[in-house]
Design a protein around this motif. Structure first.
Motif, PDB file in Angstrom:
ATOM      1  N   ALA A 104      -4.731   6.384  -6.135  1.00 55.11           N
ATOM      2  CA  ALA A 104      -3.569   6.614  -7.005  1.00 55.11           C
ATOM      3  C   ALA A 104      -3.239   5.319  -7.733  1.00 55.11           C
ATOM      4  O   ALA A 104      -3.664   4.234  -7.320  1.00 55.11           O
ATOM      5  CB  ALA A 104      -2.380   7.067  -6.170  1.00 55.11           C
ATOM      6  N   TYR A 112       3.728   7.923 -11.325  1.00 54.00           N
ATOM      7  CA  TYR A 112       2.753   7.773 -10.241  1.00 54.00           C
ATOM      8  C   TYR A 112       1.689   8.850 -10.433  1.00 54.00           C
ATOM      9  O   TYR A 112       2.031  10.020 -10.633  1.00 54.00           O
ATOM     10  CB  TYR A 112       3.471   7.972  -8.902  1.00 54.00           C
ATOM     11  N   HIS A 161       0.817  -1.220   0.000  1.00 55.03           N
ATOM     12  CA  HIS A 161       0.000   0.000   0.000  1.00 55.03           C
ATOM     13  C   HIS A 161       0.852   1.272   0.000  1.00 55.03           C
ATOM     14  O   HIS A 161       0.471   2.283   0.593  1.00 55.03           O
ATOM     15  CB  HIS A 161      -0.965   0.014   1.198  1.00 55.03           C
ATOM     16  N   LEU A 162       1.996   1.193  -0.649  1.00 56.78           N
ATOM     17  CA  LEU A 162       2.876   2.361  -0.800  1.00 56.78           C
ATOM     18  C   LEU A 162       3.655   2.185  -2.101  1.00 56.78           C
ATOM     19  O   LEU A 162       4.054   1.060  -2.417  1.00 56.78           O
ATOM     20  CB  LEU A 162       3.919   2.416   0.322  1.00 56.78           C
ATOM     21  N   PRO A 163       3.908   3.273  -2.832  1.00 51.96           N
ATOM     22  CA  PRO A 163       4.779   3.135  -4.004  1.00 51.96           C
ATOM     23  C   PRO A 163       6.241   3.100  -3.562  1.00 51.96           C
ATOM     24  O   PRO A 163       6.670   3.954  -2.793  1.00 51.96           O
ATOM     25  CB  PRO A 163       4.473   4.396  -4.822  1.00 51.96           C
ATOM     26  N   THR A 186       6.524  -1.559  -6.075  1.00 52.58           N
ATOM     27  CA  THR A 186       5.209  -1.760  -5.469  1.00 52.58           C
ATOM     28  C   THR A 186       4.322  -0.572  -5.823  1.00 52.58           C
ATOM     29  O   THR A 186       4.797   0.563  -5.924  1.00 52.58           O
ATOM     30  CB  THR A 186       5.301  -1.891  -3.937  1.00 52.58           C
ATOM     31  N   ALA A 187       3.040  -0.854  -5.998  1.00 50.46           N
ATOM     32  CA  ALA A 187       2.070   0.193  -6.363  1.00 50.46           C
ATOM     33  C   ALA A 187       1.363   0.692  -5.103  1.00 50.46           C
ATOM     34  O   ALA A 187       1.260  -0.036  -4.113  1.00 50.46           O
ATOM     35  CB  ALA A 187       1.043  -0.384  -7.334  1.00 50.46           C
ATOM     36  N   PRO A 188       0.834   1.912  -5.161  1.00 48.71           N
ATOM     37  CA  PRO A 188      -0.009   2.374  -4.050  1.00 48.71           C
ATOM     38  C   PRO A 188      -1.329   1.595  -4.062  1.00 48.71           C
ATOM     39  O   PRO A 188      -1.682   0.991  -5.071  1.00 48.71           O
ATOM     40  CB  PRO A 188      -0.254   3.844  -4.388  1.00 48.71           C
ATOM     41  N   SER A 189      -2.032   1.623  -2.946  1.00 47.29           N
ATOM     42  CA  SER A 189      -3.423   1.159  -2.929  1.00 47.29           C
ATOM     43  C   SER A 189      -4.266   2.289  -3.541  1.00 47.29           C
ATOM     44  O   SER A 189      -3.790   3.412  -3.684  1.00 47.29           O
ATOM     45  CB  SER A 189      -3.855   0.897  -1.490  1.00 47.29           C
ATOM     46  N   ASP A 217      -2.052  10.579  -8.956  1.00 49.32           N
ATOM     47  CA  ASP A 217      -3.242  10.715  -8.122  1.00 49.32           C
ATOM     48  C   ASP A 217      -4.420  10.902  -9.053  1.00 49.32           C
ATOM     49  O   ASP A 217      -4.311  11.626 -10.046  1.00 49.32           O
ATOM     50  CB  ASP A 217      -3.153  11.979  -7.257  1.00 49.32           C
ATOM     51  N   GLN A 272      -3.609   4.127   2.316  1.00 51.95           N
ATOM     52  CA  GLN A 272      -2.142   4.219   2.284  1.00 51.95           C
ATOM     53  C   GLN A 272      -1.537   3.760   3.609  1.00 51.95           C
ATOM     54  O   GLN A 272      -1.978   4.192   4.677  1.00 51.95           O
ATOM     55  CB  GLN A 272      -1.722   5.661   1.988  1.00 51.95           C
TER      56      GLN A 272
END
Ligand SMILES: [Fe+2]
Ligand SMILES: [Fe+2]
Length: 267
Positions: free
Chosen positions: A235, A251, A196-198, A210-213, A253, A217
């Motif tokens: 995001a 990335y 849950h974090l880039p 890793t991608a964001p949720s 938003d 976050q």
């Protein structure tokens, strides 16, 4: 080639929120709307696991009803919150084109990059796992085309990122996976979710990202004590395979913020 990656959607049943507070269905709708308006359009969307909050059939059905509004193809893999059998029951044959040995492992070979979906889940566990069977499948799959630029996508990052979800929950068989990955020089990136974090790091001759949720976050605590999230705007990542054959990751938003403004004095 453009690949959008959204992750950790944690969709609940209609009319409810993840953990009673996170409006994940609404967030996913906002994401879908945003992706449909992008110019140029992504060629496809990858969802890197934790599609559902509790692996329930009604959650998968709810997620599919929202994702079916995407104007481009999408593909899913399971996360630790999902249930392999339930995921297949809803998405099998389309968003999961095939399975291998009971795992949601498959290959998408219709684009400039080869995309390999790898099931890193272990029923009942939060952490990741690559067993002998999955490592052997990956090795065989990679050896079928060791030249074409390739992406692997899986839910769990296979190394410690300095957060509870990787450092404490762990990854069974990370060395086994490493032994396969380091044999091939055409793996451009391993795309993951789960934390849950880039974040990005070098690993075994490739890059793990890793991608964001989409809105939940992780609170970053490098002392590994707090396991909490904040509610943020959804995001996603956009991976651009350029004409120069570089994979560039942006990335985004979903909230556009104020503007746009030209780069001239606005006072
Ligand atoms: Fe998650
Ligand atoms: Fe997860």
């Amino acid at each position: 080639m453009l690949i959008a990656q959204i992750s950790d959607t944690h969709i609940t049943g209609p009319g409810t929120r993840a953990y009673g507070i996170a409006p994940m269905a609404e967030n996913l709708m906002r994401c879908v709307e945003h992706l449909n308006q992008l110019v140029p359009q992504p060629d496809l969307v990858l969802l890197t696991g934790d599609i559902s909050q509790d692996g329930l059939a009604e959650e998968f059905e709810h997620a599919a009803s929202l994702l079916d509004d995407l104007s481009m193809p999408y593909y899913v893999i399971p996360g630790n919150h999902d249930d392999r059998v339930g995921l297949w029951a809803t998405f099998g044959g389309q968003a999961c084109p095939s399975r291998a040995g009971g795992f949601i492992n498959y290959v998408i070979d219709d684009y400039e990059m080869r995309l390999i979906a790898l099931d890193s889940t272990a029923p009942g566990k939060s952490g990741g796992e690559i067993c002998e069977a999955r490592a052997a499948w990956l090795d065989k799959t990679l050896s079928a085309d060791p030249a074409k630029p390739t992406l692997i996508f899986m839910h769990h990052p296979p190394l410690k990122f300095g957060v509870i979800e990787t450092d404490i929950d762990g990854f069974e068989g990370a060395d086994r996976l490493a032994g396969v990955v380091e044999k091939y020089s055409n793996i451009e990136n391993i795309l993951c979710g789960h934390i849950h974090l880039p974040a990005h790091t070098r690993w075994k001759g490739t890059v793990v990202s890793t991608a964001p949720s989409i809105g939940m976050q992780l609170v970053l605590d490098l002392q590994l004590k707090r396991d909490e999230f904040t509610l943020v705007d959804p995001a996603f990542l956009l991976h651009h395979w350029t004409g120069d054959k570089s994979l560039i990751t942006f990335y985004f938003d979903v909230d556009p913020g104020d503007g746009p403004f030209p780069f001239v004095d606005q006072s």
